[in-house]
Write an enzyme that holds these catalytic residues in place. Structure first.
Site, PDB file in Angstrom:
ATOM      1  N   LYS A 118      29.973 -31.630 -19.324  1.00 49.08           N
ATOM      2  CA  LYS A 118      29.385 -31.429 -18.739  1.00 49.08           C
ATOM      3  C   LYS A 118      28.889 -32.007 -17.387  1.00 49.08           C
ATOM      4  O   LYS A 118      28.425 -31.388 -15.872  1.00 49.08           O
ATOM      5  CB  LYS A 118      28.045 -31.366 -19.535  1.00 49.08           C
ATOM      6  N   GLU A 202      19.606 -36.301 -17.985  1.00 49.33           N
ATOM      7  CA  GLU A 202      19.159 -35.170 -16.714  1.00 49.33           C
ATOM      8  C   GLU A 202      17.538 -35.227 -17.961  1.00 49.33           C
ATOM      9  O   GLU A 202      16.509 -35.756 -18.613  1.00 49.33           O
ATOM     10  CB  GLU A 202      19.299 -34.165 -16.516  1.00 49.33           C
ATOM     11  N   HIS A 237      17.761 -25.906 -30.512  1.00 44.16           N
ATOM     12  CA  HIS A 237      18.823 -25.496 -29.354  1.00 44.16           C
ATOM     13  C   HIS A 237      20.243 -24.190 -29.343  1.00 44.16           C
ATOM     14  O   HIS A 237      20.997 -24.593 -28.810  1.00 44.16           O
ATOM     15  CB  HIS A 237      18.950 -26.966 -28.741  1.00 44.16           C
ATOM     16  N   ARG A 293      33.783 -18.292 -22.461  1.00 46.50           N
ATOM     17  CA  ARG A 293      34.437 -17.560 -23.751  1.00 46.50           C
ATOM     18  C   ARG A 293      33.611 -16.574 -23.894  1.00 46.50           C
ATOM     19  O   ARG A 293      32.484 -16.497 -22.957  1.00 46.50           O
ATOM     20  CB  ARG A 293      34.435 -17.774 -24.804  1.00 46.50           C
TER      21      ARG A 293
HETATM   22  P1  ADP Z   1      25.582 -26.981 -25.999  1.00 50.45           P
HETATM   23  O1  ADP Z   1      26.133 -26.988 -25.027  1.00 50.45           O
HETATM   24  O2  ADP Z   1      24.778 -27.699 -26.573  1.00 50.45           O
HETATM   25  O3  ADP Z   1      24.836 -25.443 -26.684  1.00 50.45           O
HETATM   26  P2  ADP Z   1      23.388 -26.806 -23.899  1.00 50.45           P
HETATM   27  O4  ADP Z   1      23.451 -27.934 -22.522  1.00 50.45           O
HETATM   28  O5  ADP Z   1      23.951 -25.592 -23.374  1.00 50.45           O
HETATM   29  O6  ADP Z   1      23.618 -26.991 -24.261  1.00 50.45           O
HETATM   30  O7  ADP Z   1      21.730 -26.472 -24.157  1.00 50.45           O
HETATM   31  C1  ADP Z   1      21.279 -26.186 -24.805  1.00 50.45           C
HETATM   32  C2  ADP Z   1      19.598 -26.020 -24.797  1.00 50.45           C
HETATM   33  O8  ADP Z   1      19.407 -26.771 -24.459  1.00 50.45           O
HETATM   34  C3  ADP Z   1      19.459 -25.223 -23.583  1.00 50.45           C
HETATM   35  O9  ADP Z   1      19.336 -23.665 -24.199  1.00 50.45           O
HETATM   36  C4  ADP Z   1      17.199 -25.919 -23.818  1.00 50.45           C
HETATM   37  O10 ADP Z   1      16.946 -25.110 -24.976  1.00 50.45           O
HETATM   38  C5  ADP Z   1      17.805 -27.312 -24.523  1.00 50.45           C
HETATM   39  N1  ADP Z   1      18.523 -28.014 -22.970  1.00 50.45           N
HETATM   40  C6  ADP Z   1      19.541 -28.067 -22.817  1.00 50.45           C
HETATM   41  N2  ADP Z   1      18.809 -29.299 -21.502  1.00 50.45           N
HETATM   42  C7  ADP Z   1      17.539 -29.106 -21.233  1.00 50.45           C
HETATM   43  C8  ADP Z   1      16.582 -29.574 -20.557  1.00 50.45           C
HETATM   44  N3  ADP Z   1      17.072 -30.791 -19.389  1.00 50.45           N
HETATM   45  N4  ADP Z   1      15.292 -29.627 -20.327  1.00 50.45           N
HETATM   46  C9  ADP Z   1      15.370 -28.700 -21.391  1.00 50.45           C
HETATM   47  N5  ADP Z   1      15.512 -28.362 -22.163  1.00 50.45           N
HETATM   48  C10 ADP Z   1      17.227 -28.265 -21.819  1.00 50.45           C
END
Ligand code: ADP
Length: 492
Positions: A118, A202, A237, A293
């Protein structure tokens, strides 16, 4: 076009069947793999040939790279489709496939590796001018650095594992006092789940929307997007309801976001199908990550564009050029997907594996059900709890919702607790109907308040259905479901 003679599908359940369906339509032979827990699973029967891959734990079966490669050679498979989860975003597996002369149906292993971090992917997107969530530029190096950055961007912040996925290891930090502990815990979790302890920080956006773009790109430099999906309704999430297009999309926002999505594809030298994920809040959007994917929710995009994404994946993997340009792809209507999980929505979504005693899936106009279950099937405890994807399509969002409500009534799953009543509550929720959702939607009081009622109603309905079915009154059970629907509509 056939592209390949034989494809091995290194996955299970609904997604294995989804891929096999595309192969069957294209006259491609399919090879299934299965663990001892899946010997009676539908994907095993659906394939032309099936091979036992190992014991139930994923490490011994669906993640057992040596054995999977061995089966690919033995069966004469020219290509492997990884589905989602398991080995789908494992760059060493994709690399191994290419070393073994087997086509990996996905992007190059180098792109998977770059996007798997990431931190690295955020950095290259920032360089390419794509907006990213403010945060640490790299991994957190010291407690002091973390504190400085958090002060600068402001609390709350989120600690994330660079190698993370599936929402695992993310922690929200409200204030400075909690930061140290969240970082050490995050590093421990990241190390044990992903073998890489790097974490970063972040800005935590309060109540954002999750909006993503489906993309397709070939190996010859052509890239298109297949429009947007709204995936804001999540638990832990992880997505539960997805729709296409996003209800808040305007032509102007779509133009900006899709340009960023294509920039992500071009910057990373991406090919095959992928998803560019953004968070959206207060008129601004931020690149979050790219999933290299096929996504669970590719179905809704297929429903509104008419494009079979799996067939495109096969064609791209075979070196074909994309058969369309951006201006030839348009949206028709609206689609919604509800993930049906064997879980208890009233008990923190605890998995509820077990035997499906009765099963009847909905049908009729605008419905698509992708599932790997059937009556008499025992859901194993070793894998993900998602058992079906219930998708509806309508000329308008309103019609897609009405069809989804109707289909939820038609759906009979007896034997395990499911997320069906939760979907019922969502489809009747005023805020959802107005398109006002965000990533904490399910924690809101308005949904929690109605959920228990819908669960009780669903339990009662299933008991009545079970009683009718026990007496051999299949028709009474179905009409019972329909009259319950009519009654509930009258109540509204
Ligand atoms: P993963 O790869 O573990 O699925 P992601 O980075 O795709 O994680 O994030 C999944 C979810 O987590 C997002 O859809 C959102 O709901 C929440 N999320 C991630 N980063 C943030 C952020 N900076 N602020 C608010 N919610 C976040």
């Amino acid at each position: 076009m056939k592209y390949f003679e034989k494809v091995l599908i290194a996955n299970r359940g609904e997604i294995a069947i989804r891929v096999m369906r595309a192969c069957r339509e294209m006259n491609i032979e399919t090879i299934a793999i299965y663990s001892t827990a899946d010997k009676d699973a539908l994907h095993v029967k659906y394939a032309d040939e099936a091979f036992m891959v190992g014991e139930a734990p994923p490490a011994k079966s669906y993640l057992n790279v040596d054995r999977i490669i061995d089966i690919a050679h033995k069966s004469g498979s020219e290509a492997i489709h990884p589905g989602y989860g398991f080995l789908a975003e494992n760059y060493s597996f994709a690399k191994r496939c290419s070393e073994e002369g087997i086509t990996f149906i996905g992007p190059s292993w180098k792109t998977i590796r770059a996007m798997g971090s990431k931190i690295e992917s955020k950095q290259s997107m920032r360089d390419a001018g794509v907006p990213v969530v403010p945060g640490t530029p790299g991994g957190v190096k010291s407690a002091a650095e973390a504190k400085n950055i958090a002060d600068e961007i402001g609390y709350p912040v989120i600690v994330k594992a660079s190698a993370g996925g599936g929402g695992i290891g993310m922690q929200i930090v409200e204030n400075e006092q909690a930061l140290d502990e969240a970082i050490s815990a995050g590093m421990r979790m990241a190390e044990s789940a992903f073998g890489d302890s790097t974490v970063f920080i972040e800005k935590y956006l309060v109540k954002p929307r999750h909006i993503e773009f489906q993309v397709l790109a070939d190996e010859h430099g052509n890239a298109v997007h297949l429009y947007d999906r709204e995936c804001s309704i999540q638990r832990r999430h992880q997505k539960l309801v997805e729709e296409a297009p996003s209800p808040i999309m305007t032509p102007e926002l779509r133009e900006r976001m899709s340009q960023s999505a294509i920039a992500v594809v071009e910057t990373s030298g991406y090919w095959n199908a992928g998803t560019v994920e953004f968070l959206y809040a207060d008129g601004d959007y931020y690149f979050m990550e790219m999933n290299t994917r096929l996504q669970v929710e590719h179905t809704v995009t297929e429903l509104i564009t008419g494009i079979d994404i799996v067939k495109q994946q096969l064609a791209i993997a075979a070196g074909e050029t994309l058969p369309f340009e951006q201006d030839e792809i348009s949206i028709r209507g609206h689609a919604i997907e509800c993930r049906i999980n064997a879980e208890d929505p009233l008990n923190n979504f605890t998995a509820d594996p077990g035997k499906i005693q009765r099963y009847r899936s909905p049908g009729g106009p605008g419905m698509r059900v992708d599932s790997g279950i059937h009556m008499g099937y025992t859901i194993p405890a070793s894998y993900d709890s998602m058992i079906a994807k219930l998708c509806s399509w309508g000329m308008t969002r309103q019609e897609a919702i009405a069809r989804m409500r109707r289909a939820i009534y038609e759906y009979v799953i007896i034997g395990v607790k499911t997320t069906l009543p939760l979907h019922h509550a969502i489809m009747h929720n005023k805020h959802f109907i107005e398109g006002n959702t965000h990533t904490h939607f399910l924690q809101e009081e308005h949904i929690q308040k109605t959920l228990a009622r819908y669960v009780r109603e669903e339990e009662k309905r299933m008991q009545t259905l079970a009683a009718s079915l026990r007496q051999g009154k299949e028709i009474a059970a179905i009409t019972g479901a329909v009259s319950a629907y009519i009654q509930s509509q009258k109540k509204e």
